[in-house]
Write a protein that holds these residues in place. Structure first.
Motif, PDB file in Angstrom:
ATOM      1  N   ALA A  21       0.836  -1.204   0.000  1.00 21.58           N
ATOM      2  CA  ALA A  21       0.000   0.000   0.000  1.00 21.58           C
ATOM      3  C   ALA A  21       0.866   1.247   0.000  1.00 21.58           C
ATOM      4  O   ALA A  21       0.653   2.169  -0.792  1.00 21.58           O
ATOM      5  N   VAL A  22       1.860   1.279   0.880  1.00 24.35           N
ATOM      6  CA  VAL A  22       2.755   2.442   0.958  1.00 24.35           C
ATOM      7  C   VAL A  22       3.458   2.662  -0.375  1.00 24.35           C
ATOM      8  O   VAL A  22       3.609   3.796  -0.834  1.00 24.35           O
ATOM      9  N   ASN A  23       3.855   1.583  -1.036  1.00 19.55           N
ATOM     10  CA  ASN A  23       4.537   1.704  -2.326  1.00 19.55           C
ATOM     11  C   ASN A  23       3.630   2.272  -3.423  1.00 19.55           C
ATOM     12  O   ASN A  23       4.124   2.817  -4.404  1.00 19.55           O
ATOM     13  N   HIS A  24       2.310   2.148  -3.261  1.00 26.01           N
ATOM     14  CA  HIS A  24       1.363   2.617  -4.277  1.00 26.01           C
ATOM     15  C   HIS A  24       0.781   4.006  -3.994  1.00 26.01           C
ATOM     16  O   HIS A  24       0.128   4.579  -4.868  1.00 26.01           O
ATOM     17  N   ILE A  25       1.006   4.557  -2.812  1.00 27.74           N
ATOM     18  CA  ILE A  25       0.342   5.805  -2.406  1.00 27.74           C
ATOM     19  C   ILE A  25       0.641   6.962  -3.357  1.00 27.74           C
ATOM     20  O   ILE A  25      -0.269   7.685  -3.762  1.00 27.74           O
ATOM     21  N   LEU A  81      20.101  15.147  -6.973  1.00 27.01           N
ATOM     22  CA  LEU A  81      18.913  14.680  -6.267  1.00 27.01           C
ATOM     23  C   LEU A  81      18.375  13.386  -6.866  1.00 27.01           C
ATOM     24  O   LEU A  81      17.969  12.473  -6.143  1.00 27.01           O
ATOM     25  N   LEU A  82      18.381  13.299  -8.180  1.00 23.91           N
ATOM     26  CA  LEU A  82      17.925  12.069  -8.836  1.00 23.91           C
ATOM     27  C   LEU A  82      18.829  10.885  -8.481  1.00 23.91           C
ATOM     28  O   LEU A  82      18.347   9.773  -8.245  1.00 23.91           O
ATOM     29  N   GLU A  83      20.119  11.126  -8.416  1.00 26.24           N
ATOM     30  CA  GLU A  83      21.056  10.054  -8.072  1.00 26.24           C
ATOM     31  C   GLU A  83      20.841   9.592  -6.626  1.00 26.24           C
ATOM     32  O   GLU A  83      20.845   8.398  -6.333  1.00 26.24           O
ATOM     33  N   ILE A  84      20.629  10.532  -5.724  1.00 25.97           N
ATOM     34  CA  ILE A  84      20.342  10.184  -4.325  1.00 25.97           C
ATOM     35  C   ILE A  84      19.066   9.349  -4.260  1.00 25.97           C
ATOM     36  O   ILE A  84      18.999   8.330  -3.572  1.00 25.97           O
ATOM     37  N   TYR A  85      18.051   9.775  -4.993  1.00 24.22           N
ATOM     38  CA  TYR A  85      16.792   9.032  -5.011  1.00 24.22           C
ATOM     39  C   TYR A  85      17.001   7.628  -5.575  1.00 24.22           C
ATOM     40  O   TYR A  85      16.504   6.655  -5.013  1.00 24.22           O
ATOM     41  N   ARG A  86      17.744   7.510  -6.656  1.00 20.45           N
ATOM     42  CA  ARG A  86      17.969   6.187  -7.267  1.00 20.45           C
ATOM     43  C   ARG A  86      18.669   5.246  -6.289  1.00 20.45           C
ATOM     44  O   ARG A  86      18.312   4.069  -6.179  1.00 20.45           O
ATOM     45  N   ARG A  87      19.672   5.772  -5.571  1.00 17.62           N
ATOM     46  CA  ARG A  87      20.372   4.935  -4.595  1.00 17.62           C
ATOM     47  C   ARG A  87      19.441   4.520  -3.469  1.00 17.62           C
ATOM     48  O   ARG A  87      19.438   3.369  -3.041  1.00 17.62           O
ATOM     49  N   ARG A  89      16.170   4.278  -3.606  1.00 13.14           N
ATOM     50  CA  ARG A  89      15.181   3.349  -4.157  1.00 13.14           C
ATOM     51  C   ARG A  89      15.773   1.946  -4.311  1.00 13.14           C
ATOM     52  O   ARG A  89      15.109   0.950  -4.024  1.00 13.14           O
ATOM     53  N   ALA A  90      17.015   1.867  -4.750  1.00 10.51           N
ATOM     54  CA  ALA A  90      17.667   0.573  -4.909  1.00 10.51           C
ATOM     55  C   ALA A  90      17.803  -0.133  -3.561  1.00 10.51           C
ATOM     56  O   ALA A  90      17.657  -1.355  -3.476  1.00 10.51           O
ATOM     57  N   ASP A  91      18.021   0.613  -2.496  1.00 13.60           N
ATOM     58  CA  ASP A  91      18.111   0.032  -1.151  1.00 13.60           C
ATOM     59  C   ASP A  91      16.773  -0.455  -0.635  1.00 13.60           C
ATOM     60  O   ASP A  91      16.708  -1.248   0.287  1.00 13.60           O
ATOM     61  N   GLN A  92      15.666   0.031  -1.212  1.00 13.92           N
ATOM     62  CA  GLN A  92      14.320  -0.332  -0.761  1.00 13.92           C
ATOM     63  C   GLN A  92      13.805  -1.616  -1.370  1.00 13.92           C
ATOM     64  O   GLN A  92      12.807  -2.153  -0.931  1.00 13.92           O
TER      65      GLN A  92
END
Length: 96
Positions: A21-25, A81-87, A89-92
């Protein structure tokens, strides 16, 4: 969005976990979640006060933050910022 909350109702269980659910919010709030996933999320939100609260917190954050800087953001800062987000996200991603 009209979601009827029925917390405390015992029933056939959730078709969607809280993590799902959290992943789809975000997609749900953007109007990008359709079909079966949207239906499952709405049913989950009807039954789960914790995910409902999470949805409300995200909505409040969006309201307070408003539209981001968008095109005003320096291209290098945007890429950072995109690179931080990608890293992040990969950890998630779940480990098999």
């Amino acid at each position: 969005m009209k979601i009827r909350r029925s917390w405390g109702r015992r029933g056939g269980g959730h078709e969607m976990t809280c993590q799902q659910a959290v992943n789809h919010i975000t997609a749900y709030l953007d109007g990008a979640l359709a079909g079966r996933d949207r239906d499952k999320l709405e049913r989950h939100l009807e039954e789960c006060p914790h995910c409902w609260e999470h949805l409300k917190q995200i909505e409040a954050t969006i309201r307070v933050a408003g539209a981001g800087p968008g095109d005003d953001l320096d291209p290098l800062a945007r890429e950072d910022l995109l690179e931080i987000y990608r890293r992040w996200r990969a950890d998630q991603r779940p480990v098999d």
